[in-house]
Write an enzyme that holds these catalytic residues in place. Structure first.
Site, PDB file in Angstrom:
ATOM      1  N   HIS A 243       0.839  -1.207   0.000  1.00 38.85           N
ATOM      2  CA  HIS A 243       0.000   0.000   0.000  1.00 38.85           C
ATOM      3  C   HIS A 243       0.878   1.263   0.000  1.00 38.85           C
ATOM      4  O   HIS A 243       0.748   2.122  -0.864  1.00 38.85           O
ATOM      5  CB  HIS A 243      -0.914  -0.027   1.230  1.00 38.85           C
ATOM      6  CG  HIS A 243      -1.817   1.161   1.357  1.00 38.85           C
ATOM      7  ND1 HIS A 243      -3.131   1.140   0.961  1.00 38.85           N
ATOM      8  CD2 HIS A 243      -1.601   2.419   1.833  1.00 38.85           C
ATOM      9  CE1 HIS A 243      -3.688   2.326   1.178  1.00 38.85           C
ATOM     10  NE2 HIS A 243      -2.775   3.122   1.715  1.00 38.85           N
ATOM     11  N   GLU A 244       1.787   1.339   0.959  1.00 40.93           N
ATOM     12  CA  GLU A 244       2.659   2.524   1.039  1.00 40.93           C
ATOM     13  C   GLU A 244       3.582   2.592  -0.175  1.00 40.93           C
ATOM     14  O   GLU A 244       3.927   3.674  -0.649  1.00 40.93           O
ATOM     15  CB  GLU A 244       3.462   2.527   2.341  1.00 40.93           C
ATOM     16  CG  GLU A 244       2.630   2.508   3.634  1.00 40.93           C
ATOM     17  CD  GLU A 244       1.594   3.632   3.739  1.00 40.93           C
ATOM     18  OE1 GLU A 244       1.754   4.668   3.068  1.00 40.93           O
ATOM     19  OE2 GLU A 244       0.604   3.448   4.479  1.00 40.93           O
TER      20      GLU A 244
ATOM     21  N   HIS B 166       1.865   4.475  -2.890  1.00 41.57           N
ATOM     22  CA  HIS B 166       2.029   5.924  -2.694  1.00 41.57           C
ATOM     23  C   HIS B 166       3.426   6.369  -3.150  1.00 41.57           C
ATOM     24  O   HIS B 166       3.585   7.390  -3.802  1.00 41.57           O
ATOM     25  CB  HIS B 166       1.891   6.270  -1.209  1.00 41.57           C
ATOM     26  CG  HIS B 166       0.478   6.296  -0.686  1.00 41.57           C
ATOM     27  ND1 HIS B 166      -0.503   7.091  -1.228  1.00 41.57           N
ATOM     28  CD2 HIS B 166      -0.112   5.641   0.351  1.00 41.57           C
ATOM     29  CE1 HIS B 166      -1.645   6.924  -0.547  1.00 41.57           C
ATOM     30  NE2 HIS B 166      -1.439   6.040   0.409  1.00 41.57           N
TER      31      HIS B 166
ATOM     32  N   GLU C 267      -4.490   7.985  -2.995  1.00 42.18           N
ATOM     33  CA  GLU C 267      -5.023   6.748  -2.436  1.00 42.18           C
ATOM     34  C   GLU C 267      -5.341   5.747  -3.549  1.00 42.18           C
ATOM     35  O   GLU C 267      -5.250   4.527  -3.343  1.00 42.18           O
ATOM     36  CB  GLU C 267      -6.276   7.061  -1.605  1.00 42.18           C
ATOM     37  CG  GLU C 267      -6.615   6.029  -0.564  1.00 42.18           C
ATOM     38  CD  GLU C 267      -5.584   5.881   0.549  1.00 42.18           C
ATOM     39  OE1 GLU C 267      -4.736   6.778   0.749  1.00 42.18           O
ATOM     40  OE2 GLU C 267      -5.609   4.825   1.219  1.00 42.18           O
TER      41      GLU C 267
END
Lengths: 499, 499
Positions: free
Chosen positions: B262-263, B266, B292
């Site tokens: 997830h990170e 980003h 997001e």
């Protein structure tokens, strides 16, 4: 009394200190953690923040505040802060802005040329840059002013109050004592055997031992951290965040262990500066020499002593290879104190280290004074190495090009290392009148030592000047006899020299 | 054309970006490495630098540059930079300075009160602070202005162009589809068995696997790093230094593995913004929702897909406990996609996550609109949880107090999470027309995916607004059908629901 302006002055100092703290963290990060592609952008950010610091230091606002507050402050702390700000203001504005900009550009270019020259043993490549740097620094010395020797103006940046007159009286005494001792040592039949220290030391074991020693020294891990780097340093971001870095050599534990203790000595100083001085220019070590006295005190007077290892050798064995189980303490102690002339300053033993400094001091003093020229440095370097240490570098990379200092224009810095050693010897002698230092070490109880250093040196930060600290602590000025006595006694014992 | 001023404008933006980069590094450091005693001083430094950013954004100099340059810039990039600066200038100066200072003071106090209230399940403690924050934000919305709903003015801070009108059309459709699907899932006889994922996963093994996946995603470790933290985040300091943090739960690998991916999503966004935008406010993700979309695309559409694990399950086994050796891929895949209503948003599965967002959106919209009052929040929160997720929190710590956002006055932020998910579903559908995404995943070749995202989204930074990106990439506006289709098909398969 002009309390409104005093508050404004503190706000301005706080703004400056904030930029400096941010720059400090960025510098730490670049030397420990930062991904390599980000360095270029980060350097620009450091450039922007550094120029803000420079703007504040030389601003009309700062000038007005200094003139309004000087002699009219509400506390001695504010008085010293005004003095420091004025000193910084004057030294900075005396250099014409355009000339300063050229110098800064040259510095950063020179550093990368130096690195290339060092890697290629090519002094000629670096020579034109070094010539320009010397010219700048000769001119800066004129702008700043001095009483007797141009080099004094440069010394002042690192060791306020120190002069060629003092150094030329003290350094030769030390040099003669050390070279005399060195020749006795080399003639001795009782040399330590350093091969007993060989073995494979896993990095994590060295790190664990280093951490344990730092804790015992009184280093506060809630106000600091220990990280790995290539060129070890300690850095105080604020008094509650003072970081130590170290380097691990899995073939030689001495690099990390003595290196960590050395940097730990610097860090203890900064952690123990009075909290009242926060966010002012006084919340810093008072000079390079006093700072170095703290690192060298712990590294040499504590961690290279027999008393220290009486307690810590058994601890060390828990982290060390099997081979140390059988090695007697006395052999270990002697081996970590082996004296052997070598080319690289930062790898030198406790005794020959000062001789490396003498070589540099004499050369840079003569350079700034105009008695020698840059092109002659490689030849002169090698002659002095031969005279003082009895060895001649086989190339300039392990000779005149080995240190980064000159590439940054840092002439006048090197003497601090030897001064720190002398200061440490003086402090050590006085401390022993107040405390049974050997007993502390044998019991592994460093609290009294740490407290003594805090109360006599650390807490003052820049509230006292270096020679004021020495005078107040020892009741006399710089005196090289303490160092000479210390090394003489220590090495007469280790090498069983006739007394 | 006024190229001289354009240069000055860029210099001012660079100064601002430099402070922001320094603040970013200090924030990263405080959340990963900083010793705890140093935090207080560091926070003050961040305060000083933040106020410099605020000063620049609202300076007369900035105002003059904007008015001189607007419509007269030499490039589209400069035009957007002027627009962004103007937007920031106007939003900031519209709030009276004194009121803004009070708000900032309240924010920092409210955050610590919130933390205490959360720990003690004591909403009453936090209520007066939250009431004040809501009042401030209602007033700010009036200062900023809006066309239809006061909440639109707040949405604008996180998702420029987004409105209550759009959300109220889109969110109910998603909510109905998800709640319908959820009840079918709960009635299914074919539930995955999550107990197969249990086992002891040593931290270093999880870290090694996470690093390997990040590398495969195309995350550049020469322009970033992976560190441990308590509340994971990614942070772009500059485009060549974008750092990821993660958290390791040795009993549950999903926290670190899906969290890191997830990170990493980003971080890929920020690493791939065009380098031309460096040191301007355009070198950033264009909105919270688009940001997001990138993290959720990688976490859900890639890393929770069966195709992904066809290639990566064997790799995962190298790092996982023995028990996984015998576990079939299909059981593993189903288990990591288990749907189960739970109280805590950040621990929610892919399907129920959006329902958590709906609860928050509806409450904060009504709060800002003045339809409900702060004191009613705990009751209303629990009712909505019951309506949408079928569960009722047993206390406010796992209910209305769980998120930090409101304590910082961040009303209007939550919708970004659901928007990001919808954007990601739209992008995913379009990407599949250009690329065989499943084949890429099965081959472990993410290059085409990464390149598609770079070319269509990442490189623009803030050069395009969020809805412009969506329109340009997908040929239509926000459309929730893609998300609904995706979750319906996926979970019909996993839970063997009738179609």
């Amino acid at each position: 009394m002009s309390s409104h302006t005093e508050k404004e002055f503190q706000d301005l100092l706080k703004e400056q200190a904030s930029y400096e703290e941010a720059i400090g963290l960025m510098a730490w990060d670049m030397r420990t953690k930062a991904p390599k592609k980000g360095i270029e952008g980060r350097s620009e950010v450091i450039g922007v923040l550094s120029s803000k610091v420079h703007e504040i230091q030389t601003s009309d606002q700062m000038k007005a505040m200094i003139s309004e507050l000087k002699g009219r402050t509400s506390s001695p702390m504010m008085e010293r802060a005004v003095e420091e700000a004025e000193e910084m203001y004057l030294r900075t504005v005396k250099i014409p802005a355009e000339e300063y900009r050229e110098y800064v550009t040259l510095q950063s270019r020179a550093e990368s040329v130096w690195a290339e020259a060092k890697d290629n043993n090519d002094f000629a490549l670096f020579q034109p840059y070094l010539e320009k740097l010397v010219d700048f620094k000769r001119r800066f010395a004129e702008y700043w002013g001095y009483e007797e020797h141009k080099y004094d103006a440069l010394l002042h940046s690192y060791e306020p109050g120190m002069t060629v007159r003092i150094l030329d009286e003290v350094f030769p005494k030390v040099r003669e004592a050390l070279t005399g001792l060195l020749s006795d040592i080399q003639a001795s039949d009782n040399k330590p055997d350093p091969s007993v220290l060989e073995g494979h030391f896993p990095k994590n074991q060295q790190a664990a031992f280093s951490e344990e020693i730092l804790k015992r020294m009184g280093y506060d891990f809630e106000a600091g951290r220990l990280d790995e780097t290539i060129h070890p340093f300690a850095i105080g971001l604020n008094q509650n965040d003072v970081r130590v870095t170290t380097k691990y050599d899995e073939k030689d534990f001495r690099t990390a262990v003595f290196g960590t203790i050395h940097e730990g000595g610097h860090a203890l100083y900064e952690q123990n500066i009075s909290k009242d001085l926060a966010f002012t220019p006084l919340a810093d070590g008072t000079s390079m020499g006093i700072h170095e006295s703290q690192s060298l005190f712990w590294e040499n007077f504590i961690a290279r002593s027999e008393s220290f290892w009486k307690n810590h050798y058994p601890v060390f064995k828990n982290y060390a290879p099997e081979s140390f189980k059988e090695l007697p303490l006395s052999d270990f102690y002697k081996a970590v104190n082996e004296v052997k002339p070598s080319f690289i300053r930062i790898e030198a033993d406790e005794l020959t280290y000062c001789l490396h400094i003498m070589v540099r001091y004499e050369l840079e003093k003569a350079l700034i004074g105009g008695e020698i020229e840059v092109k002659d440095l490689p030849y002169l370097w090698n002659r002095k190495m031969e005279d003082y240490l009895g060895i001649i570098p086989s190339n300039d990379g392990e000779g005149v090009l080995q240190d980064i200092h000159w590439s940054g224009g840092d002439f006048g810095y090197f003497p601090s290392y030897a001064l720190g050693y002398m200061y440490a010897a003086q402090m050590n002698a006085v401390m022993r009148k107040d405390i049974d230092v050997d007993e502390c070490m044998e019991k592994g109880n460093f609290k009294p030592i740490q407290e003594w250093l805090r109360a006599n040196i650390h807490k003052y930060g820049k509230m006292k000047k270096p020679l004021e600290i020495i005078q107040d602590v020892t009741g006399e000025g710089l005196n090289p006899d303490y160092l000479i006595t210390y090394v003489t006694e220590k090495y007469q014992n280790i090498y069983k020299l006739s007394k």
